[in-house]
Design a protein around this motif. Structure first.
Motif, PDB file in Angstrom:
ATOM      1  N   GLY A  31       8.883   1.509 -14.199  1.00  0.00           N
ATOM      2  CA  GLY A  31       8.963   0.454 -13.197  1.00  0.00           C
ATOM      3  C   GLY A  31      10.149  -0.436 -13.463  1.00  0.00           C
ATOM      4  N   ALA A  32      10.267  -1.514 -12.677  1.00  0.00           N
ATOM      5  CA  ALA A  32      11.417  -2.400 -12.813  1.00  0.00           C
ATOM      6  C   ALA A  32      11.375  -3.221 -14.100  1.00  0.00           C
ATOM      7  N   THR A  33      10.186  -3.547 -14.592  1.00  0.00           N
ATOM      8  CA  THR A  33      10.114  -4.317 -15.834  1.00  0.00           C
ATOM      9  C   THR A  33      10.728  -3.529 -16.980  1.00  0.00           C
ATOM     10  N   GLU A  34      10.364  -2.257 -17.089  1.00  0.00           N
ATOM     11  CA  GLU A  34      10.971  -1.439 -18.141  1.00  0.00           C
ATOM     12  C   GLU A  34      12.463  -1.269 -17.898  1.00  0.00           C
ATOM     13  N   ALA A  35      12.850  -1.075 -16.632  1.00  0.00           N
ATOM     14  CA  ALA A  35      14.266  -0.911 -16.310  1.00  0.00           C
ATOM     15  C   ALA A  35      15.063  -2.155 -16.690  1.00  0.00           C
ATOM     16  N   PRO A  95       0.841  -1.204   0.000  1.00  0.00           N
ATOM     17  CA  PRO A  95       0.000   0.000   0.000  1.00  0.00           C
ATOM     18  C   PRO A  95       0.875   1.252   0.000  1.00  0.00           C
ATOM     19  N   VAL A  96       0.362   2.302  -0.573  1.00  0.00           N
ATOM     20  CA  VAL A  96       1.084   3.575  -0.526  1.00  0.00           C
ATOM     21  C   VAL A  96       1.046   4.101   0.906  1.00  0.00           C
ATOM     22  N   ALA A 125       8.986   1.468  -7.325  1.00  0.00           N
ATOM     23  CA  ALA A 125       8.450   2.145  -6.143  1.00  0.00           C
ATOM     24  C   ALA A 125       7.420   1.325  -5.393  1.00  0.00           C
ATOM     25  N   HIS A 126       6.619   0.530  -6.096  1.00  0.00           N
ATOM     26  CA  HIS A 126       5.434  -0.037  -5.454  1.00  0.00           C
ATOM     27  C   HIS A 126       5.716  -1.224  -4.531  1.00  0.00           C
ATOM     28  N   GLY A 181       5.501   2.852  -2.207  1.00  0.00           N
ATOM     29  CA  GLY A 181       5.364   3.961  -3.122  1.00  0.00           C
ATOM     30  C   GLY A 181       4.310   3.651  -4.172  1.00  0.00           C
ATOM     31  N   PRO A 182       4.101   4.548  -5.130  1.00  0.00           N
ATOM     32  CA  PRO A 182       3.051   4.359  -6.145  1.00  0.00           C
ATOM     33  C   PRO A 182       3.463   3.369  -7.225  1.00  0.00           C
TER      34      PRO A 182
END
Length: 385
Positions: free
Chosen positions: A73-77, A15-16, A203-204, A208-209
Motif C-alpha cells: 500500500g501507500a504507507t509502505e511505499a 468499495p471494490v 489501490a483501495h 480496488g482492494p
C-alpha cells in the motif's frame, strides 16, 4: 433490512468495483500460482498477470513497467521512498523537505529519521493549503537529498503544483517524491511532466482492494534506493515478498477503469460537490478548507461555527458516513494537523466535516445529506445558544 447511512468517506476507502472483483476472482482459485515460480504453467500464468498489471499502472503515470515496485500500500511505499533515500544517500546529505499537511505515513518516517540525526524542514502552507514556492526555494540546502510533497491532500483535497516543485528539484539534482494515494485514477499524473522520481500509489482509494500498492522508482536518471524488506530479492531486490497476484490484478483493473472514466467522472463529481456546497451555504457560519477550485473533484471540507465537533459527528451518524479528518488519525484526540496548518483554531478544527464523494454517489443522496446536515447543525446551534 438494516438502514445504512449514505457513504461519503471515499478518502478513507472505497468499495471494490464489481468489475475489479470479477477480474481478481480467477487468481484466487484457478490461476493461483506464485509469480516467482517460473518452472511451470501455474507460475507463468501469475507472472504474466503481474506483468500486464505492471504495464497498466506504468501507462497511467507515463512510466515504464520496470519502474513499478509493488508494495502492500501507500504507507509502505512512502516508507520505502523516504527511508530508502535516506539510507542510500546518507553520504550526500541528511536534510529532507516536506510539508506540514502531509499524511502521517510521510510525517512519521520523517520524524523517525530525525531521531537518527537527519534534519527535516516542514514547510508551512498558505491559508488555501497550497505550498508557497518561495518558501520552498528558501528551504533548499546544499545537503538536501529529498523533497516529499503529496499530490492531493487526503483531508482538504488540495492539489499541489507538482510540476513547479519538480522543476526546482531537478534543477538542484534533488530527489522528488510524492504521495499519490488520493490521486491515481482521479487526476492526471505524469511522472515525466511533473519530474517525479518517486511516486507512492495505493489501490483501495480508487475502488480496488485493500492491501496492495506500488512505488514508482525512476530509472533514468537512476534513483538510488535502499530496500527496507529483504529476503528473496523480489521486485529487483527493492521489496522482497511473494507478490499477491489477485490484489495486483485488481489494482491494475481499478486504475484502468479510473483512467478511462476520469474526465466524465471528474465533471460529474464536481457538479455533485457544488450542489452539496450550494445546499449547505444557507446555514451560514461555514468555512471552506482548502483552495476553492485547485482540489480533488470529490472533496469538500467544511468547518462549522457554533457547534461541538463530537456532537456534530454523533448527530450525523445515522444519516451519513463521513469523518472529520484522516482515517489514520482518528485514534488521536488532537485536532486535525492539516486544519491547524491552515490557521483554524481548535474549535473549528474539531467542528469540521470531510465529505468524500464517490463513483456510486447520487444526486438524491446529496439532497438527503444536505437536509440532514442542515437540521443537525441548526439543532446543535440552538442548544449552544
Amino acid at each position: 433490512m438494516v438502514h445504512r447511512p449514505i457513504y461519503l468517506d471515499c478518502h478513507a476507502t472505497t468499495p471494490v468495483d464489481p468489475r475489479v472483483l470479477e477480474a481478481m476472482l480467477p487468481f484466487f482459485t484457478e490461476q493461483f500460482g506464485n509469480p516467482a515460480s517460473l518452472t511451470h504453467a501455474y507460475g507463468w500464468e501469475a507472472e504474466a498477470a503481474v506483468a500486464r498489471s505492471r504495464q497498466t499502472l506504468a501507462a497511467a503515470i507515463n512510466a515504464s513497467p520496470e519502474e513499478i515496485v509493488f508494495t502492500s500500500g501507500a504507507t509502505e511505499a512512502n516508507n520505502l521512498a523516504i527511508k530508502g533515500i535516506a539510507e542510500a544517500c546518507f553520504s550526500r546529505g541528511r536534510h529532507i523537505i516536506t510539508v506540514q499537511t502531509e499524511h502521517s505515513a510521510v510525517l512519521d518516517p520523517c520524524k523517525y529519521l530525525e531521531s537518527l540525526g537527519f534534519q527535516v524542514t516542514y514547510l508551512p502552507v498558505q491559508p488555501d493549503g497550497l505550498v508557497n514556492l518561495d518558501a520552498l526555494d528558501k528551504a533548499f540546502r546544499d545537503d538536501t537529498i529529498l523533497v516529499s510533497v503529496m499530490a492531493a491532500n487526503n483531508e482538504i483535497g488540495v492539489l499541489q503544483p507538482l510540476a513547479e516543485i519538480g522543476m526546482r528539484c531537478r534543477d538542484r539534482k534533488i530527489i522528488f517524491h510524492s504521495d499519490g494515494a488520493q490521486s491515481i485514477g482521479k487526476i492526471p499524473l505524469d511522472v515525466e511532466a511533473m519530474r517525479l522520481d518517486l511516486l507512492s500509489l495505493t489501490a483501495h482509494k480508487v475502488y480496488g482492494p485493500k492491501g496492495t500498492g506500488a512505488l514508482y522508482v525512476r530509472r533514468r536518471p537512476r534513483v538510488p534506493l535502499a530496500a527496507q524488506l529483504h529476503g528473496g530479492g523480489h521486485e529487483r531486490g527493492l521489496r522482497s515478498g511473494t507478490l499477491y497476484t489477485p490484489q495486483i490484478v485488481g489494482f491494475a483493473k481499478a486504475v484502468e477503469l479510473g483512467e478511462a472514466a476520469m474526465a466524465a467522472e471528474s465533471a460529474r463529481l464536481t457538479d455533485l460537490r457544488q450542489c452539496l456546497w450550494n445546499g449547505l451555504r444557507p446555514l451560514g457560519g461555514l468555512h471552506l478548507n482548502g483552495h476553492a477550485t485547485q482540489r480533488l473533484p470529490n472533496n469538500l471540507n467544511l468547518s462549522f461555527d457554533g457547534v461541538d465537533g463530537q456532537a456534530l459527528l454523533l448527530g450525523l451518524r445515522g444519516i451519513v458516513a463521513l469523518s472529520s479528518g484522516s482515517a489514520c488519525s482518528t485514534v488521536s484526540s488532537a485536532p486535525s494537523h492539516v486544519l491547524k496548518a491552515l490557521g483554524r483554531d481548535d474549535a473549528l478544527a474539531y467542528a469540521s466535516l470531510r465529505f468524500g464523494l464517490g463513483r456510486f454517489t447520487t444526486a438524491a443522496e446529496i439532497d438527503q445529506v444536505v437536509a440532514g446536515v442542515i437540521s443537525t447543525v441548526q439543532a446543535l446551534r440552538q442548544v449552544a445558544e
